[in-house]
Design a protein around this motif. Structure first.
Motif, PDB file in Angstrom:
ATOM      1  N   GLU A 160      65.656  24.613 -84.541  1.00  0.00           N
ATOM      2  CA  GLU A 160      65.467  25.533 -83.502  1.00  0.00           C
ATOM      3  C   GLU A 160      63.836  25.231 -83.190  1.00  0.00           C
ATOM      4  O   GLU A 160      62.844  25.102 -84.395  1.00  0.00           O
ATOM      5  N   ALA A 161      63.310  25.226 -81.969  1.00  0.00           N
ATOM      6  CA  ALA A 161      61.969  25.375 -81.679  1.00  0.00           C
ATOM      7  C   ALA A 161      61.423  26.981 -81.702  1.00  0.00           C
ATOM      8  O   ALA A 161      62.053  27.587 -80.628  1.00  0.00           O
ATOM      9  N   TYR A 180      58.668  18.475 -80.665  1.00  0.00           N
ATOM     10  CA  TYR A 180      60.222  17.657 -80.793  1.00  0.00           C
ATOM     11  C   TYR A 180      60.228  16.428 -79.644  1.00  0.00           C
ATOM     12  O   TYR A 180      60.583  15.452 -79.810  1.00  0.00           O
ATOM     13  N   ALA A 181      59.672  16.874 -78.452  1.00  0.00           N
ATOM     14  CA  ALA A 181      59.758  16.175 -77.352  1.00  0.00           C
ATOM     15  C   ALA A 181      58.720  14.813 -77.647  1.00  0.00           C
ATOM     16  O   ALA A 181      59.050  13.687 -77.444  1.00  0.00           O
ATOM     17  N   LEU A 182      57.713  14.827 -78.389  1.00  0.00           N
ATOM     18  CA  LEU A 182      56.987  14.123 -78.835  1.00  0.00           C
ATOM     19  C   LEU A 182      57.580  12.871 -79.819  1.00  0.00           C
ATOM     20  O   LEU A 182      57.556  11.682 -79.657  1.00  0.00           O
ATOM     21  N   ALA A 183      58.227  13.537 -80.544  1.00  0.00           N
ATOM     22  CA  ALA A 183      59.332  12.842 -81.636  1.00  0.00           C
ATOM     23  C   ALA A 183      60.440  12.126 -80.826  1.00  0.00           C
ATOM     24  O   ALA A 183      60.787  11.049 -81.457  1.00  0.00           O
ATOM     25  N   ALA A 240      64.728  18.038 -74.775  1.00  0.00           N
ATOM     26  CA  ALA A 240      63.749  17.955 -74.109  1.00  0.00           C
ATOM     27  C   ALA A 240      63.944  17.269 -72.774  1.00  0.00           C
ATOM     28  O   ALA A 240      63.101  16.873 -72.037  1.00  0.00           O
ATOM     29  N   GLY A 241      65.409  16.998 -72.576  1.00  0.00           N
ATOM     30  CA  GLY A 241      65.833  16.195 -71.265  1.00  0.00           C
ATOM     31  C   GLY A 241      65.972  14.656 -71.397  1.00  0.00           C
ATOM     32  O   GLY A 241      65.591  14.210 -70.375  1.00  0.00           O
ATOM     33  N   GLY A 242      66.032  14.256 -72.586  1.00  0.00           N
ATOM     34  CA  GLY A 242      65.891  12.820 -72.635  1.00  0.00           C
ATOM     35  C   GLY A 242      67.048  12.169 -71.696  1.00  0.00           C
ATOM     36  O   GLY A 242      66.915  11.202 -71.119  1.00  0.00           O
ATOM     37  N   MET A 287      62.390  25.103 -75.409  1.00  0.00           N
ATOM     38  CA  MET A 287      62.748  23.748 -75.172  1.00  0.00           C
ATOM     39  C   MET A 287      62.900  23.760 -73.702  1.00  0.00           C
ATOM     40  O   MET A 287      62.683  22.546 -72.949  1.00  0.00           O
ATOM     41  N   ASN A 288      63.685  24.562 -73.003  1.00  0.00           N
ATOM     42  CA  ASN A 288      63.716  24.451 -71.529  1.00  0.00           C
ATOM     43  C   ASN A 288      62.224  24.513 -70.726  1.00  0.00           C
ATOM     44  O   ASN A 288      62.382  23.793 -69.706  1.00  0.00           O
ATOM     45  N   ARG A 289      61.496  25.121 -71.434  1.00  0.00           N
ATOM     46  CA  ARG A 289      60.209  25.295 -70.586  1.00  0.00           C
ATOM     47  C   ARG A 289      59.439  24.005 -70.687  1.00  0.00           C
ATOM     48  O   ARG A 289      58.772  23.311 -69.682  1.00  0.00           O
TER      49      ARG A 289
END
Length: 549
Positions: free
Chosen positions: A178-179, A188-191, A227-229, A254-256
Motif C-alpha cells: 500500500e502507498a 511507485y509511479a516512478l518505479a 498509477a494508471g499504466g 494512488m488515485n490522486r
C-alpha cells in the motif's frame, strides 16, 4: 452418439498405433525442401516421443504477418504528467528516485502469499532444525525438567523470534503493498508506470486481429489500477473509441497520483473525457464492461478462495474479454493458471437444476438425458457437449458461469503442460525507463530495461471449431545453421521443432520471429511415435496394413 463413435474410432487406432509408428520412416526424414515444403524432425518436450512434421508457408495472413513490437515506450503525455506529479511532491528527486529503486527491487522479487498450511509446515521444520542446533533432543528434555517456568518461556520466546527472522529471509513474509502517502504513490509511479504500461500494451497487441482488427472496447474496467499504466496503453491503442474507462483502486493516494499524471499540461481537465475513479466496484452486476483488466492485483490477495471469488465477480461484469497479468515468477504463473482453470471449469460445469428446466422446456427431458446429467464417469466438458447436442443449436445448457475460452497466449483451453512441470511461461517486455536522477539505473547498454510477465486473455463464449489456433513460440534458440523452437500447440502439447538453414524461405521466415510470438509456419504431422497422434497419413497406412493382413 457421434462422440461415442469417435471415441471408439480413436481407441481402435491408439491400440495399434505403437506397432505401426514405433519406427520413423527414414525415407521421409531424409526428404529435403520441395515446392516450399520441408519435412523436419520434432519431439514432444515432456514424453520425448519423436515425430516427422511437414512445414510449409501458411495460407492464413494472420499467421504469416502477425508480429509484436519489440519495445514499448511510455507516451510523451504520460512522461510529462509524471514529471508534474514529481514536482508537485516537493520531494528531492534523488531521494524520490532512491525510494522508487528500492520499491522496484521489492516488486521484482515479490512472491505470492503462501498458504497457511505451507507456512505452518515451514515454521515447524525451521523450529526443529534450530532446536537440534541448540542441543540434542535428550539433553533438552532432561534440561527442561530442571528449568524454571520463566527460563523455559524465555527460551521459547527466543526460539520463536529466531524462527520468525528465518521466515522473513525466505518467501513467507508476504504483506499487502500500500502507498501510505502521496509521495509513496509518486515513488511507485516512478518505479512502475513505464513497465506497467509496457506489459499491458504488449498484451493488448494479442487482440489486434479480433474482428479483423476492427474491434475496440467501448467500456473498460481496470481493477487495481494503481498509477494508471493500463490507461495509457488503452488510450494509445483505442483512443476515442474507448468511451468509458473506470479505474478501481482502494488507495486514495494512488488515485490522486494517477489523476495528476492524466491531467492535460497547464489544465485541470484530463487527457480523456471518459475517465472515472472509484474505490470499490459498483455493487450491481448489471454494470458490465467490454474489457476487464486485472494487472498485478491477484498478488495483493492473500487467499486462493478470495482470488477465485474476485475472478468470478469480475467475470460476471465482463461482456467479452478478461485480461489477467502477473509477474513471470513461478508462483505468480501458478496462481494465474489456477484462476484461468477455475473460470474454464466453472464455464463447463452445469447448473443441474436450471439444466433440467431447459431440457423440459424443449421436450428433451427423458431417461437418457437424466442419466447423462448425473453420470459421474464423464467429465463436465463431455456432459456439456453431449447435452448441448440434444438441444436446439441456439440453446446451450446453463452453466455455473458463462463459458470461457482462451484467446492468448495458449492455443487451447486445456490444462497447461508447463504448470504440470512446475515451470513458468514468462514473456519478455522491453521499455525505456523514466528516472528522476538522470542516471541509467538498471538499464541495458541500449538505454532500455526489460522484465518478464505471465498473462492470459479469456473471452466469453465457446471456442469456434472454424477458427484455427496457431502454435506459440515459447523459446527459440538460434544455433549454427539451424533454429530450435519449443512451441505450445493446440493438441500435441509442448513440441520441439528443429529447422535447418537448408529449409530456405521457411528458415528465413522463422528466423525473424522471437520467443513469445506466433509460430509462422503451417505444421502437419506425417509420422509419430506417440500413441495419441491421429493423422491422415497414419490412417492411410493403417488401412493398407489391415488389407495386407
Amino acid at each position: 452418439r457421434r462422440l461415442q463413435m469417435t471415441s471408439r474410432f480413436i481407441v481402435r487406432h491408439i491400440s495399434c498405433g505403437r506397432n505401426v509408428f514405433a519406427k520413423i520412416d527414414k525415407s521421409i526424414m531424409q526428404r529435403s525442401v520441395v515446392a516450399g515444403e520441408a519435412d523436419v524432425t520434432a519431439s514432444n518436450v515432456i514424453t520425448g516421443d519423436r515425430m516427422v512434421v511437414r512445414l510449409s508457408i501458411p495460407e492464413q495472413k494472420e499467421q504469416k504477418s502477425r508480429r509484436f513490437r519489440r519495445q514499448f515506450n511510455l507516451p510523451k503525455e504520460a512522461v510529462a504528467g509524471l514529471r508534474e506529479a514529481i514536482v508537485k511532491t516537493e520531494r528531492n528527486p534523488k531521494q524520490l528516485q532512491n525510494e522508487a529503486d528500492q520499491l522496484a527491487e521489492k516488486i521484482l522479487n515479490r512472491r505470492f502469499p503462501a498458504s497457511a498450511e505451507i507456512v505452518k509446515d515451514a515454521r515447524n521444520k525451521i523450529r526443529l532444525k534450530m532446536r537440534s542446533k541448540m542441543k540434542d533432543d535428550d539433553d533438552v528434555d532432561m534440561l527442561d525438567e530442571n528449568l524454571s517456568e520463566q527460563i523455559r518461556e524465555e527460551r521459547e520466546r527466543q526460539l520463536k523470534n529466531a524462527v520468525d527472522k528465518e521466515l522473513k529471509r525466505s518467501h513467507f513474509n508476504w504483506k499487502p503493498m500500500e502507498a501510505s502517502s502521496d509521495e509513496g504513490a509518486v515513488a511507485y509511479a516512478l518505479a512502475r508506470l513505464a513497465p506497467n504500461y509496457a506489459e499491458v500494451a504488449r498484451v493488448l497487441e494479442e487482440l489486434q486481429s479480433v474482428d479483423d482488427g476492427e474491434w475496440a472496447p467501448s467500456s473498460v474496467l481496470d481493477f487495481g489500477a494503481g498509477a494508471g499504466g493500463a490507461f495509457w496503453a488503452l488510450n494509445e491503442r483505442y483512443e476515442e473509441a474507448m468511451h468509458d474507462y473506470t479505474a478501481v483502486d482502494a488507495n486514495d493516494h494512488m488515485n490522486r497520483t494517477a489523476t495528476d499524471i492524466m491531467r492535460t499540461r497547464g489544465s485541470s481537465s484530463l487527457v480523456h473525457g471518459g475517465v472515472h475513479f472509484r474505490r470499490h466496484l459498483v455493487p450491481s452486476l448489471q454494470t458490465t464492461y467490454d474489457m476487464v483488466i486485472v494487472h498485478r492485483t491477484l498478488i495483493e490477495i492473500s487467499d486462493q478462495d478470495a482470488r477465485f471469488q474476485l475472478a468470478e465477480s469480475l467475470w460476471r461484469r465482463t461482456n467479452r474479454f478478461l485480461v489477467l497479468i502477473e509477474s513471470g515468477l513461478e508462483d505468480s504463473f501458478a496462481a494465474l493458471m489456477d484462476v484461468r482453470n477455475f473460470l474454464l471449469t466453472m464455464g463447463m460445469m452445469l447448473d443441474k437444476e436450471k439444466t433440467v428446466e431447459v431440457l423440459k422446456e424443449h421436450g428433451k427431458w427423458n431417461e437418457l438425458t437424466a442419466r447423462l446429467l448425473h453420470e459421474e464417469r464423464i467429465s463436465d466438458y463431455e456432459r456439456f457437449e453431449i447435452l448441448k447436442h440434444h438441444l436446439p443449436s441456439a440453446v446451450s445448457p446453463p452453466t455455473m458461469l458463462s463459458p470461457a475460452t482462451v484467446v492468448a497466449p495458449c492455443p487451447h483451453d486445456l490444462g497447461c503442460p508447463r504448470q504440470a512441470m512446475s515451470v513458468p511461461c514468462p514473456f519478455t517486455v522491453r521499455w525505456s525507463p523514466i528516472r528522476a536522477d538522470g542516471k541509467s539505473g538498471r538499464a541495458n547498454d541500449d538505454g532500455t530495461e526489460k522484465g518478464s510477465m505471465s498473462f492470459t486473455i479469456l473471452e466469453k463464449g465457446i471456442r469456434s471449431t472454424e477458427k484455427e489456433s496457431f502454435p506459440r513460440i515459447l523459446e527459440m534458440r538460434k544455433l549454427h545453421g539451424h533454429l530450435t523452437c519449443d512451441t505450445c500447440t493446440a493438441f500435441r502439447g509442448l513440441e520441439r521443432i528443429t529447422v535447418s538453414k537448408r529449409a530456405g524461405e521457411l528458415y528465413a521466415s522463422l528466423r525473424q520471429r522471437r520467443s513469445g510470438e506466433i509460430f509462422p509456419l503451417h505444421t502437419q504431422v506425417l509420422q509419430s511415435e506417440s500413441n495419441f497422434d491421429v493423422f491422415e497419413a497414419g490412417l492411410d497406412r493403417m488401412k493398407k496394413d489391415r488389407k495386407r493382413k
